[in-house]
Design an enzyme around this catalytic site. Structure first.
Site, PDB file in Angstrom:
ATOM      1  N   HIS A 273       0.851  -1.194   0.000  1.00 48.58           N
ATOM      2  CA  HIS A 273       0.000   0.000   0.000  1.00 48.58           C
ATOM      3  C   HIS A 273       0.881   1.236   0.000  1.00 48.58           C
ATOM      4  O   HIS A 273       1.930   1.238   0.641  1.00 48.58           O
ATOM      5  CB  HIS A 273      -0.920   0.022   1.235  1.00 48.58           C
ATOM      6  CG  HIS A 273      -2.067   0.947   1.070  1.00 48.58           C
ATOM      7  ND1 HIS A 273      -1.989   2.282   1.347  1.00 48.58           N
ATOM      8  CD2 HIS A 273      -3.318   0.718   0.600  1.00 48.58           C
ATOM      9  CE1 HIS A 273      -3.145   2.847   1.075  1.00 48.58           C
ATOM     10  NE2 HIS A 273      -3.967   1.928   0.615  1.00 48.58           N
ATOM     11  N   ASP A 326      -7.914  -5.533  -0.646  1.00 47.40           N
ATOM     12  CA  ASP A 326      -8.323  -6.272  -1.838  1.00 47.40           C
ATOM     13  C   ASP A 326      -8.011  -7.759  -1.759  1.00 47.40           C
ATOM     14  O   ASP A 326      -8.650  -8.556  -2.451  1.00 47.40           O
ATOM     15  CB  ASP A 326      -7.667  -5.658  -3.083  1.00 47.40           C
ATOM     16  CG  ASP A 326      -8.224  -4.286  -3.375  1.00 47.40           C
ATOM     17  OD1 ASP A 326      -9.454  -4.141  -3.287  1.00 47.40           O
ATOM     18  OD2 ASP A 326      -7.455  -3.360  -3.649  1.00 47.40           O
TER      19      ASP A 326
HETATM   20  N1  CMC Z   1       4.373  -7.421  -4.432  1.00 46.14           N
HETATM   21  C1  CMC Z   1       5.713  -7.467  -4.442  1.00 46.14           C
HETATM   22  N2  CMC Z   1       6.479  -6.432  -4.069  1.00 46.14           N
HETATM   23  C2  CMC Z   1       5.857  -5.314  -3.703  1.00 46.14           C
HETATM   24  C3  CMC Z   1       4.470  -5.194  -3.666  1.00 46.14           C
HETATM   25  C4  CMC Z   1       3.712  -6.300  -4.066  1.00 46.14           C
HETATM   26  N3  CMC Z   1       2.403  -6.252  -4.071  1.00 46.14           N
HETATM   27  N4  CMC Z   1       4.138  -3.954  -3.251  1.00 46.14           N
HETATM   28  C5  CMC Z   1       5.272  -3.324  -3.021  1.00 46.14           C
HETATM   29  N5  CMC Z   1       6.317  -4.125  -3.291  1.00 46.14           N
HETATM   30  C6  CMC Z   1       7.735  -3.802  -3.175  1.00 46.14           C
HETATM   31  C7  CMC Z   1       8.194  -3.044  -4.408  1.00 46.14           C
HETATM   32  O1  CMC Z   1       8.645  -3.915  -5.406  1.00 46.14           O
HETATM   33  C8  CMC Z   1       9.276  -2.177  -3.845  1.00 46.14           C
HETATM   34  O2  CMC Z   1      10.424  -2.952  -3.697  1.00 46.14           O
HETATM   35  P1  CMC Z   1      11.900  -2.348  -4.008  1.00 46.14           P
HETATM   36  O3  CMC Z   1      12.057  -1.217  -3.042  1.00 46.14           O
HETATM   37  O4  CMC Z   1      12.801  -3.493  -3.793  1.00 46.14           O
HETATM   38  O5  CMC Z   1      11.821  -1.887  -5.423  1.00 46.14           O
HETATM   39  C9  CMC Z   1       8.776  -1.843  -2.449  1.00 46.14           C
HETATM   40  O6  CMC Z   1       7.889  -2.890  -2.086  1.00 46.14           O
HETATM   41  C10 CMC Z   1       8.023  -0.515  -2.387  1.00 46.14           C
HETATM   42  O7  CMC Z   1       6.975  -0.593  -3.295  1.00 46.14           O
HETATM   43  P2  CMC Z   1       6.486   0.590  -4.222  1.00 46.14           P
HETATM   44  O8  CMC Z   1       6.224   0.057  -5.595  1.00 46.14           O
HETATM   45  O9  CMC Z   1       7.392   1.774  -4.079  1.00 46.14           O
HETATM   46  O10 CMC Z   1       5.133   0.949  -3.564  1.00 46.14           O
HETATM   47  P3  CMC Z   1       4.121   1.986  -4.141  1.00 46.14           P
HETATM   48  O11 CMC Z   1       3.705   2.809  -2.998  1.00 46.14           O
HETATM   49  O12 CMC Z   1       4.621   2.709  -5.323  1.00 46.14           O
HETATM   50  O13 CMC Z   1       2.957   1.046  -4.659  1.00 46.14           O
HETATM   51  C11 CMC Z   1       1.116  -0.349  -4.668  1.00 46.14           C
HETATM   52  C12 CMC Z   1       1.871   0.715  -3.888  1.00 46.14           C
HETATM   53  C13 CMC Z   1      -0.202  -0.586  -3.975  1.00 46.14           C
HETATM   54  C14 CMC Z   1       0.846   0.150  -6.084  1.00 46.14           C
HETATM   55  C15 CMC Z   1       1.962  -1.631  -4.699  1.00 46.14           C
HETATM   56  O14 CMC Z   1       2.138  -2.101  -3.399  1.00 46.14           O
HETATM   57  C16 CMC Z   1       1.354  -2.698  -5.589  1.00 46.14           C
HETATM   58  O15 CMC Z   1       1.560  -2.673  -6.813  1.00 46.14           O
HETATM   59  N6  CMC Z   1       0.563  -3.637  -4.995  1.00 46.14           N
HETATM   60  C17 CMC Z   1      -0.135  -4.640  -5.780  1.00 46.14           C
HETATM   61  C18 CMC Z   1      -1.433  -4.088  -6.322  1.00 46.14           C
HETATM   62  C19 CMC Z   1      -2.442  -3.864  -5.234  1.00 46.14           C
HETATM   63  O16 CMC Z   1      -2.684  -4.718  -4.405  1.00 46.14           O
HETATM   64  N7  CMC Z   1      -3.109  -2.697  -5.270  1.00 46.14           N
HETATM   65  C20 CMC Z   1      -4.180  -2.337  -4.297  1.00 46.14           C
HETATM   66  C21 CMC Z   1      -3.776  -1.151  -3.518  1.00 46.14           C
HETATM   67  S1  CMC Z   1      -4.677  -0.799  -2.028  1.00 46.14           S
HETATM   68  C22 CMC Z   1      -6.335  -0.854  -2.212  1.00 46.14           C
HETATM   69  C23 CMC Z   1      -6.925  -0.252  -3.428  1.00 46.14           C
HETATM   70  O17 CMC Z   1      -6.547   0.821  -3.867  1.00 46.14           O
HETATM   71  O18 CMC Z   1      -7.802  -0.900  -3.968  1.00 46.14           O
END
Ligand code: CMC
Length: 385
Positions: A273, A326
């Site tokens: 998140h 989710d």
């Molecule tokens: N699976 C694997 N690694 C992850 C995930 C994940 N779901 N989420 C974050 N990470 C890792 C990411 O790869 C990064 O690692 P590194 O620093 O080594 O590159 C680190 O954690 C930080 O992640 P980020 O991409 O900077 O996080 P963000 O704030 O940009 O993205 C997010 C947040 C929700 C888009 C992301 O966690 C994600 O893509 N999750 C999967 C999709 C998801 O479940 N979305 C629903 C969001 S919440 C409820 C809603 O809106 O419906």
């Protein structure tokens, strides 16, 4: 690195003020009420009243609000005809339910007598109408997908059923159990509002140009569809199905699948998140309810929860990343027999309350949202060089 690159995706940037919700590491609050308190003690209709009207309704106000929602459930014939006409597109996959829902909202705007009026009174009337009609859109669409007669096309459902119960009824034509209605109701409360998430911010940007509510909600639906946002509830369930298929085929254990996903740097859907770094307050509430449904009414689905819990454990132990709402939503709706492509539309049936509250807040204290960008393109050059 430019300031913009340092805050890519506007991470950590506050983009405005709101009185509607507060998303904190240790709490989620809707207009002063904490999410566990609401999930336990309020119905979705009460929560929607809090968000849209701004305060906890009296008994009389609640009755009036619910009656207004019930009276506005039915869809105009043009919208029903459009949904029917999308049967081939839904069958071929060129359109998914979120796309059809988006166009239905756009069409509803074309038919709404208040569509061009952004006054607080008109906006509130449109909010209630939109909220009332979202379950009807989902239900009618599911009937069309299933090749069945549309349930209650004249009334948009059963006036004795709540927003949650009627949504389930419209999808199948069968009256849902109290337990299923309760679980759906709580999930709608959990999904109702989340401050400046991507879809709400989209709606606010549209509203800030002084465009209309239906347009702003149409944009919100488009933003919610993506798997990094609301589409994650469908994507999380599809991912669990992939893991199960792989394990059942003898290709390896759950742990093997997860380690391969880590090696491939795959994003696991329903995890992580932007704001919550120690877990999403909503996830454990829904997980507990979903598991209870599996244990009491759908014991065939207990292995799915076992699988989900193992996946969660590996993510927590090895990545320190926790499920967002989710992930349990996918498992819970799956256990309730809801078709996967309707999970994100159901999110819409709830989040419309939050979106509309934000659109009204934006219109009431508006300034165009227009940030800057750091140019990183070609240096200045002459066309005739
Ligand atoms: N699976 C694997 N690694 C992850 C995930 C994940 N779901 N989420 C974050 N990470 C890792 C990411 O790869 C990064 O690692 P590194 O620093 O080594 O590159 C680190 O954690 C930080 O992640 P980020 O991409 O900077 O996080 P963000 O704030 O940009 O993205 C997010 C947040 C929700 C888009 C992301 O966690 C994600 O893509 N999750 C999967 C999709 C998801 O479940 N979305 C629903 C969001 S919440 C409820 C809603 O809106 O419906």
């Amino acid at each position: 690195m430019s300031a913009a690159a340092a805050t890519k995706g506007l991470a950590g940037v506050s983009a405005g003020e709101t009185k509607i919700a507060s998303v904190l590491q240790d709490k989620l609050i809707y207009r002063g009420y904490e999410i566990h308190d609401l999930a336990e003690n309020a119905t979705f209709e009460e929560v929607a009243h809090v968000l849209l009207v701004g305060h906890k309704p009296s008994e009389k106000e609640l009755r009036f609000f619910c009656d207004e929602l019930i009276a506005n459930r039915a869809l105009a014939p043009q919208v029903i005809d459009y949904i029917k006409s999308m049967q081939p597109a839904l069958a071929s996959g060129s359109a998914v339910p979120m796309d059809v829902m988006r166009t239905c909202v756009s069409l509803l705007g074309n038919l709404d007598a208040d569509s061009q009026d952004n006054s607080p009174e008109a906006n509130l009337r449109k909010s209630k109408r939109l909220l009332a009609k979202m379950p009807t859109i989902i239900g009618h669409m599911q009937n069309v997908i299933d090749g069945k007669e549309i349930v209650a096309p004249d009334t948009g459902g059963d006036a004795k059923l709540s927003h949650a119960g009627n949504l389930l009824y419209l999808m199948t034509g069968a009256k849902p159990s109290d337990k299923f209605t309760h679980v759906m109701d709580v999930s709608l409360t959990l999904y109702a509002e989340h401050d400046f998430n991507a879809s709400t911010f989209t709606s606010r940007i549209i509203a800030a140009t002084l465009s209309d509510m239906h347009g702003a909600i149409t944009g919100g639906i488009a933003a919610l569809k993506g798997p990094l946002h609301g589409g994650a509830n469908e994507a999380a369930m599809e991912m669990l199905k992939l893991i199960k298929t792989s394990v059942d085929a003898g290709e390896g254990s759950i742990d093997d699948w997860m380690h391969k996903a880590f090696e491939d740097k795959r994003k696991l859907m329903g995890f992580g998140h932007r704001v919550y770094k120690n877990g999403d307050h909503r996830a454990s509430i829904l997980h507990a309810l979903g598991r209870e449904v599996a244990e009491t009414e759908r014991t065939d689905f207990i292995p799915w929860f076992d699988l989900g819990e193992r996946v969660q454990q590996i993510m927590a132990d090895e990545k320190g990343i926790f499920p967002n709402v989710d992930f349990p939503c996918g498992l819970t709706y799956f256990t309730m027999g809801i078709p996967v492509p309707q999970y994100t539309p159901i999110f819409v049936a709830s989040r419309t309350s939050g979106w509309c509250a934000h659109i009204m807040e934006q219109h009431e204290n508006n300034r165009l949202i227009r940030p800057l960008a750091d140019y990183t393109g070609h240096p200045l050059r002459a066309w005739n060089d």
